[in-house]
Write an enzyme that holds these catalytic residues in place. Structure first.
Site, short mmCIF file in Angstrom:
data_model
loop_
_atom_site.label_atom_id
_atom_site.label_comp_id
_atom_site.label_asym_id
_atom_site.label_seq_id
_atom_site.Cartn_x
_atom_site.Cartn_y
_atom_site.Cartn_z
N GLY A 153 38.97 26.73 47.37
CA GLY A 153 38.71 27.48 48.59
C GLY A 153 39.26 28.89 48.45
O GLY A 153 39.41 29.40 47.33
N ILE A 155 42.29 30.16 48.88
CA ILE A 155 43.55 30.27 48.14
C ILE A 155 43.33 29.92 46.67
O ILE A 155 43.82 30.61 45.77
CB ILE A 155 44.63 29.39 48.77
CG1 ILE A 155 44.98 29.91 50.17
CG2 ILE A 155 45.89 29.36 47.89
CD1 ILE A 155 45.95 29.04 50.95
N ARG A 175 34.87 19.78 45.62
CA ARG A 175 33.86 18.83 46.10
C ARG A 175 32.46 19.45 46.15
O ARG A 175 31.47 18.73 46.17
CB ARG A 175 34.26 18.31 47.47
CG ARG A 175 34.35 19.36 48.56
CD ARG A 175 34.83 18.76 49.86
NE ARG A 175 34.96 19.77 50.90
CZ ARG A 175 35.39 19.53 52.13
NH1 ARG A 175 35.74 18.30 52.45
NH2 ARG A 175 35.48 20.50 53.01
N THR A 230 51.45 23.73 46.56
CA THR A 230 51.73 24.59 47.71
C THR A 230 50.71 24.33 48.82
O THR A 230 50.54 25.15 49.71
CB THR A 230 51.68 26.08 47.30
OG1 THR A 230 50.40 26.36 46.70
CG2 THR A 230 52.78 26.43 46.32
N ARG A 232 49.47 20.62 50.64
CA ARG A 232 49.98 19.66 51.60
C ARG A 232 50.75 18.58 50.84
O ARG A 232 50.31 18.08 49.82
CB ARG A 232 48.84 19.02 52.40
CG ARG A 232 48.20 19.96 53.42
CD ARG A 232 49.16 20.25 54.56
NE ARG A 232 48.57 21.10 55.57
CZ ARG A 232 48.61 22.43 55.55
NH1 ARG A 232 49.20 23.05 54.53
NH2 ARG A 232 48.07 23.14 56.52
N GLU A 261 58.20 17.46 57.06
CA GLU A 261 58.63 18.85 57.11
C GLU A 261 60.15 18.93 56.86
O GLU A 261 60.90 18.09 57.34
CB GLU A 261 58.30 19.46 58.47
CG GLU A 261 56.85 19.87 58.62
CD GLU A 261 56.43 20.95 57.64
OE1 GLU A 261 57.09 22.01 57.57
OE2 GLU A 261 55.44 20.74 56.92
N HIS A 281 58.80 24.77 52.34
CA HIS A 281 57.52 25.14 52.97
C HIS A 281 57.52 26.60 53.41
O HIS A 281 57.37 26.94 54.58
CB HIS A 281 57.23 24.23 54.17
CG HIS A 281 55.78 24.22 54.55
ND1 HIS A 281 55.28 23.39 55.51
CD2 HIS A 281 54.71 24.93 54.08
CE1 HIS A 281 53.97 23.59 55.65
NE2 HIS A 281 53.62 24.53 54.78
N ILE A 282 57.65 27.48 52.42
CA ILE A 282 57.70 28.92 52.69
C ILE A 282 56.46 29.65 52.17
O ILE A 282 56.38 30.87 52.26
CB ILE A 282 58.94 29.56 52.02
CG1 ILE A 282 58.91 29.38 50.50
CG2 ILE A 282 60.22 28.99 52.62
CD1 ILE A 282 59.88 30.25 49.74
N GLY A 283 55.49 28.90 51.63
CA GLY A 283 54.35 29.54 50.99
C GLY A 283 53.64 30.57 51.86
O GLY A 283 53.26 31.64 51.39
#
Length: 314
Positions: A153, A155, A175, A230, A232, A261, A281-283
């Protein structure tokens, strides 16, 4: 008409005051709440709201069921796996997301993980601080590596663009058909895992992708390969990842997302595995990205008010 902001968006008070004034002109009241942890608190915040704004705070089914006035959910995030979308659609609640705000931020962190792991920066930094010399392990170049991207996608394609500047050979599993000059080959997941020196994940979390990478997949990877996630947390079985690192089935990992989280408990298996870099989780989190995110979120809100929803999740 009430709009409930359920968590901090990471922007200034001045920014939010301007939005309050603009909304007041349209007869909407923006109410800013502190982030709630308990369902009862969320129900109280949302129950009489016409629209809500939130980022990655989980929104439980019970909250939606009791939100009788709710017509719009404005998600200051790319993924919506923390929203019960089926129930929302049944109640004709419009959902919009903020896709695109973190493309550069996540991509840069991803490539940073790669360089950090390949050049043993974590170990060398600690050695330097403790009056030791360089790492016993000689580093590797990113240049010339085959990098497999799972999910091409926005990113994933931005990561591919950056990697081409480093001289990488980029392959991808997606996909749908990919048409991107920075991706050298589209292939199956199995072939990607077998061929790649680095595997990086950029697909959304869905029923199909949950647990996509586990023991079977680690066994297919090169022993010298590293994994970057980075995207999920639940896409990767981190317990099996810890085992793969401990057994040296793969060489390293860079992980920004988990099956929950942060904060994460100290005894989390992955924290005690060799050659792994973790971040909480700082991406997505840069000054520039958060400002862009807020702009997208309020743009979505005004579009919905004008009955022309944007970035709608269907």
């Amino acid at each position: 008409m009430k709009i409930a902001l359920l968590e901090d968006l990471g922007v200034s008070d001045e920014y939010l005051e301007k939005q309050k004034e603009k909304l007041a002109e349209k007869n909407y009241q923006l109410i800013i709440y502190k982030k709630a942890d308990k369902i009862e608190e969320k129900i109280n915040q949302v129950k009489d709201a016409d629209a809500i704004i939130l980022a990655n705070t989980p929104l439980e089914e019970d909250v939606i069921k009791q939100a009788n006035n709710l017509k719009f959910i404005d998600v200051a995030f790319t993924g919506v796996d923390h929203i019960p979308t089926d129930i929302c659609h049944k109640k004709n609640i419009v959902i919009s997301n903020a896709s695109g705000y973190a493309t550069h931020a996540v991509s840069e962190l991803c490539v940073g993980f790669m360089i950090d792991l390949l050049r043993n920066i974590k170990e060398n930094e600690q050695n330097c601080r403790t009056r030791k010399t360089k790492s016993k392990t000689i580093g590797n170049l990113l240049h010339g590596k085959t990098v497999g991207i799972i999910g091409a996608g926005k990113i994933g394609r931005e990561v591919a663009r950056i990697l081409k500047a480093f001289g990488c050979y980029v392959i991808a599993y997606n996909r749908s058909k990919i048409e991107d000059e920075n991706i050298d080959k589209q292939t199956s997941l199995e072939e990607l895992l077998k061929e790649s020196d680095i595997v990086t994940i950029h697909c959304p979390l869905t029923k199909e992708t949950e647990g996509l990478i586990g023991k079977k997949e680690f066994d297919q990877m090169k022993k010298s390969a590293i994994l970057i996630n980075t995207a999920r947390g639940k896409i990767v079985n981190n317990e099996e990842l810890a085992k793969a690192l401990n057994d040296k089935s793969i060489a390293g990992a860079g992980i920004d997302v988990f099956d929950k989280e942060p904060p994460i408990e100290i005894n989390y298996p992955l924290f005690h595995s060799p050659n792994v870099i973790v971040s909480p989780h700082i991406g997505y989190e840069t000054v520039e990205s958060l400002e862009q995110r807020a702009d997208i979120v309020f743009d979505n809100l005004y579009a919905w008010i004008e009955e022309s929803p944007k970035n709608q999740i269907k």
